[in-house]
Design a protein around this motif. Sequence first.
Motif, PDB file in Angstrom:
ATOM      1  N   PHE A  60      -1.679  12.974   3.286  1.00 32.23           N
ATOM      2  CA  PHE A  60      -2.282  13.305   4.573  1.00 32.23           C
ATOM      3  C   PHE A  60      -2.028  12.204   5.590  1.00 32.23           C
ATOM      4  O   PHE A  60      -1.644  12.472   6.743  1.00 32.23           O
ATOM      5  N   ASP A  61      -2.262  10.935   5.175  1.00 36.36           N
ATOM      6  CA  ASP A  61      -2.003   9.834   6.092  1.00 36.36           C
ATOM      7  C   ASP A  61      -0.528   9.766   6.459  1.00 36.36           C
ATOM      8  O   ASP A  61      -0.161   9.417   7.597  1.00 36.36           O
ATOM      9  N   GLN A  62       0.344  10.087   5.509  1.00 38.53           N
ATOM     10  CA  GLN A  62       1.773  10.061   5.791  1.00 38.53           C
ATOM     11  C   GLN A  62       2.140  11.102   6.855  1.00 38.53           C
ATOM     12  O   GLN A  62       2.896  10.819   7.800  1.00 38.53           O
ATOM     13  N   MET A  63       1.592  12.281   6.722  1.00 44.53           N
ATOM     14  CA  MET A  63       1.873  13.319   7.707  1.00 44.53           C
ATOM     15  C   MET A  63       1.249  12.987   9.052  1.00 44.53           C
ATOM     16  O   MET A  63       1.821  13.259  10.114  1.00 44.53           O
ATOM     17  N   LYS A  64       0.064  12.378   9.035  1.00 43.74           N
ATOM     18  CA  LYS A  64      -0.589  12.024  10.297  1.00 43.74           C
ATOM     19  C   LYS A  64       0.229  10.982  11.053  1.00 43.74           C
ATOM     20  O   LYS A  64       0.458  11.118  12.273  1.00 43.74           O
ATOM     21  N   GLN A 105      -8.344   0.354   5.296  1.00 42.02           N
ATOM     22  CA  GLN A 105      -7.675   1.624   5.012  1.00 42.02           C
ATOM     23  C   GLN A 105      -7.768   2.572   6.206  1.00 42.02           C
ATOM     24  O   GLN A 105      -6.820   3.278   6.523  1.00 42.02           O
ATOM     25  N   ARG A 106      -8.920   2.587   6.881  1.00 44.19           N
ATOM     26  CA  ARG A 106      -9.114   3.487   8.019  1.00 44.19           C
ATOM     27  C   ARG A 106      -8.877   2.791   9.351  1.00 44.19           C
ATOM     28  O   ARG A 106      -8.762   3.454  10.380  1.00 44.19           O
ATOM     29  N   ILE A 121       9.163  14.787   7.149  1.00 42.88           N
ATOM     30  CA  ILE A 121       8.292  14.154   6.161  1.00 42.88           C
ATOM     31  C   ILE A 121       9.079  13.974   4.873  1.00 42.88           C
ATOM     32  O   ILE A 121       9.673  14.925   4.357  1.00 42.88           O
ATOM     33  N   LYS A 122       9.092  12.756   4.369  1.00 46.38           N
ATOM     34  CA  LYS A 122       9.756  12.506   3.097  1.00 46.38           C
ATOM     35  C   LYS A 122       8.886  12.989   1.944  1.00 46.38           C
ATOM     36  O   LYS A 122       7.666  13.012   2.033  1.00 46.38           O
ATOM     37  N   ILE A 154       0.859  -1.185   0.000  1.00 46.35           N
ATOM     38  CA  ILE A 154       0.000   0.000   0.000  1.00 46.35           C
ATOM     39  C   ILE A 154       0.892   1.230   0.000  1.00 46.35           C
ATOM     40  O   ILE A 154       2.022   1.216   0.512  1.00 46.35           O
ATOM     41  N   THR A 155       0.388   2.298  -0.588  1.00 50.15           N
ATOM     42  CA  THR A 155       1.090   3.588  -0.620  1.00 50.15           C
ATOM     43  C   THR A 155       0.171   4.626  -0.003  1.00 50.15           C
ATOM     44  O   THR A 155      -0.870   4.960  -0.591  1.00 50.15           O
TER      45      THR A 155
END
Length: 1363
Positions: free
Chosen positions: A288-292, A424-425, A304-305, A283-284
């Motif tokens: 927003f999810d990456q920052m969260k 996902q959530r 953050i990359k 999964i990628t």
Amino acid sequence: MCTLSEFCQFQDIQAVQDFLFQQTSKEDVKRKDTEHLSWEEDWGSWDDSELTQQPFSQAAMVCVREEENLVDGGNIIKTQSEFWLQDCILSLSPTNNLLVIAYEERAVFLQPKWKPNEKGKEELKYTIAWSGFLNVEEREYVSSVLCIPLASQKRSSTGHPDWTCIVVGFTSGYVRFYTETGVLLLSQLLNEGPVLKLKCRTYDVPRHAGIAEQHEEVSILYPSALVTIDGFSLYQSLRACRNQVAKATAVGTEAIQPPPLAYKKWGLQDMEGIMDHISVGIITPCPFDQMKVASVLGGYNATIKSSSPAMAQYVTVGTGPFTSFFYALEWSSQPLLSHVALAVASKLTSAFLTAASGWLGWKGRQVADPQQKQKPKMEPATALPVRFGLPDSRRCGESITLSPCNTLAAITDEFGRVTILDLQRGLAVRMWKGYRDAQVGWIQVTEESGDSDSHGSLQPSEPRHCRVAQFLVIYAPRRGILEVWSTQQGPRVAAFNVGKNCRLLYAGYRILGLNNVTCQGWLPHTYQCCLVEPSSCKMRTINVPFHLSLSDKKSEQTKELHLLKRIRSLLKVEDFSLEANGKELQQLLLDIKHPLFKKQGIEHVLNSNYLPVPFLLTILNVLLDTLHAPDTPCIDENLLLYCQSQKVLLTLYTTLTQLDTTAKKQEMDLATLLGLEEDGLNAILSVLETYHQILINTNSTTEPLQVTANPPPVSLLLGCLGYDKNGMRVRKVDELQALKLGHLFFWRGLCGDVSVPETCSALETSRCDPEQLAGLLLLIWLSREKDILENPSMTCQLFHFLSLLSRMQGFESKDQDPQAVLPFWEQLRGGCQQSHAVGAVYLAAQAGCVAAQSLANSHTTTLEEENAVDPWEAVSLDGEQWNLLLRQAKDILQLNTLFLCCTSKPCHSETSTTTSIKELLEGGRGSIADCVARWAMHLWLPPAMLQISKDGNENGDEVKDSIQQEFEHITAPLKMVLMSFPFSLEPDMLHSHCSWANVVQWNKDPEETRFIERAVDHLARICNPHIQHGVSAMMWNTFLVERLSATTLLIDKVCKAPKDRLCRRDLGMGDKAATVFLSCCCELLQILLEADINRDEAEIPTLEVEDAWAGAEGPTSIPELALDQHGVHYPLVQHHYVLCRLLHATLAFGLRVRPLSLFDAKGKYAFFKDFSTLPLLPSGEMDPELVSLRQQFLLRLVSAVVAAIASGTPSITSVSTDQKLPGPWPERAIELALHLQVNEDFLKQQYAVELYNAGHDLLAEEASRAVSDHGGLASQLLLVAGQRLCYALLHIQTKDGMELLARLPPTLCTWLKAMDPSLLHLKDVPLRVTVRLVRHVVQFLPERDGQYHLALQLLDAVQILAK
């Protein structure tokens, strides 16, 4: 509607249960039996002592047997025998080619096979393919099973399964891989502890670009670790192991180390107990999810990359927490390489070979004792902490099942809840309660255009733009119910009452080894959810239509679909009656409100074959009244037009089937219609009768439609005709349906049973298209050729139909130019030109010509009344086109009559087929001659038969009586055809095409030399030297020169006549066929040389064609191509002719020679050059050594010719005057001597001497007259005479001979004794013949010659002895 359909049965499921649950006595439980029974033994012979009960660790929670066994009377008895399947471990291959049922250490492999049932019908049944014990170590039981089909790598079966691998996990921690026959392939110990679950994920094409492409893998769950094996690595290793096992089993070769397994081991942390897991895949996350996540883990100062990392998501269920989410970055762990161990399982023993260092071979090594062998080294696991989860301290998850779209998962727990989890959530979105011990599965359905039914399988090759729906299947064994739910917020769409002892099987994967290329093609059907019913011995699958995901219980669409289903079921009732079911059917159609569903219901009713037409009309009238009612809110124009059109069609069907058969018919004489006198009509009928009789005798055509008295069903009319605002149109239907439709419209009118005007009136009332009706009329006319030829007067009815159709409403011709070509008539002429039914075509052309002229006359009369044109303009272009078609039809009728003629002599192949006008027009100006040439070749017609002139047989001496008797039936039709085509079948044109057709046929099969001989025969009969020259050059360049070159090289290589095997290898024909081929090459070159000489004095011919066939376009004819050929270089052709003669002599007489050695460098270089070029050729005096070689060859040729004559004649001393034994070879040898610059007189002299030597004195006397050097000839003949006299005196030794020998002169006596009679080929020659020989010697020798007196003495001695 959702259905539960059966797709397979068990042949003997009781045998499976008996093997898995064997009864043992109490005393035998105490004993340890380490021996296993052979699979070969019958199941009924299993001893009770073979079953052992061994406790094992509580850690293998899914494998521990429940304490449901009670001891009663010394035996262990199962308290719930009917629920035995709940205790087993099952796995079904997605392709339904293998089912595995395992219990403890035993397993049974079942495969579906077609077996006859009690009624003899074939049914698919599961039969036992293998059964036995899978454990290798003690106290080792099966804990999980997977059946994984592996994709085939063959081009012919791309995307199909090749074989199925059975993956088995054991409580000992081992994972073993087996074939369908129980042969052990691999055995791996990847972690300590029992195997809890095996899961597989195969490749699937992403539905859209936003979904990451998932890789294949097999995941193995341990109590504290998760191992994932790369799918590609596993696929290659399994294939290599299977191939090596097959080789080792067959020949016992050494094992080759396959590629190692690539796997990753994750140490799952922060969980108290794990029961099941799923591998979601790569999964990628979105930004927003990456920052969260970064903020939660790293706080305010987290970095953050720029690019989102790719992670593998794993979800587990168990306790502490209830559900856990793990995320593994792609770069966080390097793949481990595991050495695999190979094992070969035989029928009696199962040998397991393993080593920590690598692959073990088959031979030269001893297998270690299982008790002494050490476990392989374990690789450490990479720690993987839980990121988050769903904590529930009291709840314990039992299983988790991933949805096909990888976004949802279904969880069951020990509290009887079924939970839907959003992956996902990370949220639980839905929960059901009251499902203790539930078994779940997923069904993914793709929307199909035009059909709402689905079989519950998603094929990767389906279009990805279609919508996809997912359904959750829940089986509650304690309630005995199977439910299908629409996921997340949807309702329950179906529920089935099933047994309480069933098992729900859900694979969740398809075929291992596919990729984005092999997934694009057609893939086999895979089952998603299956229900096993042991009580009924059946396997069932759930079929869910897509539309159930779009509606609920109160939806109008669901109601409409229910009404449609009721209509379909009502129409399938066997005892359907209008009184009982008619009103209900009508009310159902009225209750449907949606126009689309209402139209479908009407279509179902109209397509039923047993409903009467009046009832259908009543229903349509009621529906039309409803649509026109004032209270109708909105009228659908398409539905209204559809109902009106169907009503018009039903009315037309009723009118056509109820036409009055007693009405007065229009009567017209055929002669009056055609405007012919009685003699002209009789001539036409005679030609048609001849064609009809030949057609009946040959049975060349079969009627495509059987005429019946009953009319076809109304569904034919409704299916073939469509109705729009412009009127009725015929849909694109196949020929058979079009014939049935034409039969309904016109056949009874053509036969005169009903009135033609009434039929056309009914068709005109229905607003039928006149052009399409004319096409149907012509189609049924041409298809009933035999019936029409039996009654040619039907042409009058055809004329009436065409006349009325051309005046029907919709036929726009009044506003057009009278000289224009109308599409109506052009269509009919095109149909006539394409048909092979030339008899019906000829009559149709007659009727069409008269009908077109009648229409033109009526238009002209109308215009004359309006003073639009002058009275003398009455000729239409359509009329001229019909007259042209009529002439063509007459010619093609005679041509096909000839083609259908047969003889008593069998043909080399099938009889040539008939032709059509269009084929001749598209075949070019030589198509007619080409058709006749192929027909003559098929019948093997002598070339002389093709020269019959209009007035009779001009070559009567050439055509023998036997040939005329054999082809007696062909003579008259052939004469008629030659008279009909005076230009197209002119002798030179016909012989050119015959020659070409035969040489083409020979080129296909060079062994059939009769075709090339016939081709040369036809070529020699061409009179015009220009055409003969061109055809010869074309045949040489196209078919002969390459084979001649190969023949020359082959003979020059072997220095003699090659054997049959060499000829077939290099030339494609045998040695005998090669000899005939060279002979034909010589004849063709002779013809070419003669034509090259004569073409200077002859005029170039003008190739004409008949007026009716002047419009032919297509390939150029053979004579036209021949006239375009370039001239040839005469010396070069003669040079090749000499070579062909040399090669022919070499093969004919088996001579030893290198043919190219008889020519100098210039001669060799000039061979096989184009005849139009001017290469350097040998000239002047030749090298004496080369001339000597040529002379030696010719002398051997002469000797071989004489030897062939001697072997073919028992006696040559007879005084026969018609002696033809030498044949053409002596003259050919002399001809070769002239071309090769060899003294021909020496050759003639040698030929005469050889003949005398062989005893052919009469032939020798004739040959000696051509010798110029009489003295030299006499010297050699004197030796022959002396050898004969020596044999008569010294070897036979008669009394008279001895007395004569005593009186001979000493000189003659000494000379005779020096003779050697063994040199004579024929020694016993009558002395009277020898007297003639000596007299010729005396005549040839001059008196001053030294041998003259010896010859006189010899003559006296022979004469005395002869008396």
